[in-house]
Motif scaffolding. Structure first.
Motif, mmCIF file in Angstrom:
data_model
loop_
_atom_site.group_PDB
_atom_site.id
_atom_site.type_symbol
_atom_site.label_atom_id
_atom_site.label_comp_id
_atom_site.label_asym_id
_atom_site.label_seq_id
_atom_site.Cartn_x
_atom_site.Cartn_y
_atom_site.Cartn_z
ATOM 1 N N ASP A 65 -5.455 -2.005 2.810
ATOM 2 C CA ASP A 65 -6.599 -1.025 2.512
ATOM 3 C C ASP A 65 -7.365 -1.733 1.712
ATOM 4 O O ASP A 65 -7.230 -1.874 0.660
ATOM 5 C CB ASP A 65 -6.084 0.158 2.441
ATOM 6 C CG ASP A 65 -6.858 1.132 2.004
ATOM 7 O OD1 ASP A 65 -8.452 1.107 2.440
ATOM 8 O OD2 ASP A 65 -6.759 2.472 1.229
ATOM 9 N N ASP A 98 0.830 -1.331 -0.083
ATOM 10 C CA ASP A 98 -0.002 0.070 -0.042
ATOM 11 C C ASP A 98 1.030 1.244 0.134
ATOM 12 O O ASP A 98 0.380 2.190 -0.579
ATOM 13 C CB ASP A 98 -0.980 0.037 1.243
ATOM 14 C CG ASP A 98 -2.129 -0.853 1.119
ATOM 15 O OD1 ASP A 98 -2.937 -0.834 0.418
ATOM 16 O OD2 ASP A 98 -2.020 -2.109 1.558
ATOM 17 N N ALA A 121 -2.506 1.188 6.402
ATOM 18 C CA ALA A 121 -2.393 -0.178 5.909
ATOM 19 C C ALA A 121 -1.023 -0.617 6.175
ATOM 20 O O ALA A 121 -1.254 -2.043 6.186
ATOM 21 C CB ALA A 121 -3.066 -0.162 4.545
ATOM 22 N N LEU A 156 -9.541 -1.484 7.226
ATOM 23 C CA LEU A 156 -8.486 -2.368 7.069
ATOM 24 C C LEU A 156 -8.705 -3.831 7.435
ATOM 25 O O LEU A 156 -9.261 -4.229 8.066
ATOM 26 C CB LEU A 156 -7.515 -1.817 7.924
ATOM 27 C CG LEU A 156 -6.941 -0.345 8.021
ATOM 28 C CD1 LEU A 156 -6.217 0.067 9.170
ATOM 29 C CD2 LEU A 156 -6.342 0.069 6.780
ATOM 30 N N PRO A 178 -11.814 6.075 7.394
ATOM 31 C CA PRO A 178 -11.003 4.978 7.652
ATOM 32 C C PRO A 178 -10.678 4.877 9.110
ATOM 33 O O PRO A 178 -10.452 5.974 9.702
ATOM 34 C CB PRO A 178 -9.718 5.220 6.565
ATOM 35 C CG PRO A 178 -10.118 6.140 5.772
ATOM 36 C CD PRO A 178 -11.128 7.047 6.300
ATOM 37 N N HIS A 197 -12.439 1.782 2.823
ATOM 38 C CA HIS A 197 -10.902 1.957 3.259
ATOM 39 C C HIS A 197 -10.956 1.487 4.905
ATOM 40 O O HIS A 197 -10.505 1.971 5.636
ATOM 41 C CB HIS A 197 -10.711 3.668 3.434
ATOM 42 C CG HIS A 197 -10.469 4.044 1.936
ATOM 43 N ND1 HIS A 197 -9.602 3.581 1.134
ATOM 44 C CD2 HIS A 197 -11.178 5.023 1.453
ATOM 45 C CE1 HIS A 197 -9.620 4.099 -0.124
ATOM 46 N NE2 HIS A 197 -10.688 5.018 0.082
ATOM 47 N N ALA A 209 -5.461 6.411 4.421
ATOM 48 C CA ALA A 209 -5.715 5.032 4.758
ATOM 49 C C ALA A 209 -4.568 4.108 4.106
ATOM 50 O O ALA A 209 -4.044 2.935 4.803
ATOM 51 C CB ALA A 209 -7.110 4.421 4.295
ATOM 52 N N ASP A 210 -3.984 4.222 3.075
ATOM 53 C CA ASP A 210 -2.806 3.791 2.548
ATOM 54 C C ASP A 210 -1.786 3.452 3.531
ATOM 55 O O ASP A 210 -0.888 2.545 3.746
ATOM 56 C CB ASP A 210 -2.281 4.088 1.188
ATOM 57 C CG ASP A 210 -3.313 3.551 0.000
ATOM 58 O OD1 ASP A 210 -3.824 2.607 0.300
ATOM 59 O OD2 ASP A 210 -3.110 4.202 -0.922
#
Lengths: 317, 317
Positions: free
Chosen positions: B210, A8, B59, B270, B192, B268, B55-56
């Motif tokens: 994610d 990610d 993650a 996880l 998220p 989003h 969110a990336d």
């Protein structure tokens, strides 16, 4: 980089010294505004994207570490174009000592490329635009005007060959020749003097900027941010035989080459100010001096007077 | 952040612990592919841009630190639109504990927004997609399917009101009502569960992703990268009364809500795997288990069998 593209996100491992000043900057190139597929290959655009973003990091006095790139392009654009773009990105990252740390590809109506550059101050204080003081010297690392001259040559040749309107997806690009070849290359693949950024910070530069929009315009930004006037000495500016030859080739007065040097953008030279007692480190050379703010609102002078020619560079559109 | 927007770059001061693992990711949103101005306000798009990028970073198990955003938009787009976008970006950055660390604005034919998120592992090892092992449990933080259901409701309402074709620059957006209001909000402003990322890393998560493209599709990515099979238990998945009500409102079988949960993207949430003896930290809840790779090539099972319904989510276009 312990983790690369495919997860990610990417992970960079920095030392404590590197981390004390992490420099980040982002910048976008849009097709037909910042580049044309009729005059630049995809690899050229990759070099330009990397150079433009990494130069912003160097202009803070930082050493480039990494680049991320997000590419949006039409479904009709060849996959090969994205691959060649990556080749150019990698080449310029290698020249700057940075790694490609990830990216993203989307579909869009036109090509839009966004780079984000990361660098480190290596424990030094960042060099802002606002620190120039009256009595400082003004110095330049790299040259200006070469990209603008190269573009003028390309456009002249393109008009001749009617390529400008044809917008071929993968054209045979006009080949540069003779004395002007270097100028066309400078337009297609700007080569910022990255190590000059940290060298300036180490030498005690008081202010610095990437001259992406032209010497006069970016000098004015430093002057305004610092509350001073920058007086440039035209005899020390990089007006070369190469630029004069290009002016002649385009049917202009060779003296007009100074306009390119003062107003042409996208060479990504670094303009910095240093205290009077400090010798600017190579490759910087002195091109002017810092004066107290005037009452008349002028921010940049050329040989003591406001410049009456071009005033800047707003891309080729 | 000692230096903010206005200079060539921003400067972040990190501690040695933060610097040992700096996580960076970039992602682009394109108008009419990733959002529509007929169904989302500029502030909504700002929230979504920030959420998708931050969110990336979460993650990977990282704590979000900063966001940079580059905006390309038509000259006809209102200045107000960019201002409202910034409001949404700032709101979601605040929710994630991150700062806006700069940006760039260009002109382009359509709106293209690229975010770059930075975070720190705070001394922990990053959680990759490739670490899941047979015997692990699969756990989910946040919910899935709500954004897709919200979009379906919006499109249904838009078709009724003929707004879909009118593309007003600043439309009166359809107002959500009753039981479905939360779903429309989830589509416009995904939320998220950022703290779940570092919590998973601290608890010893073996893999994480994610779920931006849908539970099945992103679970398959973990399975492929890890060389295992993820078996999801449908009885534990977040199929809510809210989603069933939305299905009914759209004239569908309430049982079809499971399709949204399995295949709907852009919530989003996880998805993480934990060793069998580890209790997944809140808000994670167990939704399946990790099996050895089969010989048949299946990567994700639902209740022990390949899913015959939807297989993923490729944006709304």
């Amino acid at each position: 980089m312990p983790v690369g593209p495919g997860d990610d996100a990417a992970v960079l491992a920095l030392t404590a010294t590197q981390a004390a000043g992490v420099v980040v900057s982002t910048d976008t190139l849009v097709e037909d505004r910042d580049f044309r597929r009729s005059t630049s290959t995809a690899a050229d655009v990759g070099v330009k994207t990397a150079a433009q973003n990494l130069a912003d990091v160097a202009a803070m006095g930082a050493r480039p570490l990494a680049l991320l790139v997000s590419l949006a392009l039409p479904g009709t654009a060849k996959v090969a174009w994205a691959g060649e773009l990556a080749t150019g990105l990698a080449a310029e990252c290698a020249r700057a000592g940075a790694v490609m740390a990830g990216g993203d590809v989307s579909e869009a109506a036109e090509i839009v490329i966004t780079g984000t550059a990361l660098g480190t101050m290596d424990g030094r204080a960042p060099v802002l635009r606002s620190g120039a003081r009256a009595g400082d010297v003004v110095a330049l690392a790299g040259t200006t005007g070469r990209s603008a001259a190269g573009l003028a040559l390309l456009e002249s040749r393109l008009l001749e060959s009617h390529l400008l309107e044809s917008r071929l997806p993968d054209p045979d690009l006009p080949e540069p020749d003779g004395v002007t070849a270097g100028l066309v290359a400078a337009h297609r693949r700007p080569q910022p003097p990255y190590p000059a950024g940290p060298a300036a910070a180490a030498a005690g530069a008081t202010a610095m900027i990437d001259t992406s929009d032209g010497l006069l315009r970016d000098a004015a930004r430093v002057a305004r941010a610092s509350g001073v006037v920058l007086d440039l000495d035209p005899g020390t500016l990089p007006v070369s035989d190469e630029l004069r030859a290009a002016a002649v080739a385009l049917g202009r007065d060779p003296a007009s080459a100074l306009d390119w040097v003062l107003s042409g953008g996208e060479d990504h030279a670094l303009l910095a100010c240093f205290p009077a007692g400090v010798e600017p480190p190579a490759p910087f050379r002195v091109v002017g001096r810092v004066l107290p703010a005037h009452g008349d609102g002028a921010h940049v002078l050329v040989d003591g007077a406001p410049w009456r020619g071009g005033t800047g560079w707003t891309h080729f559109s």
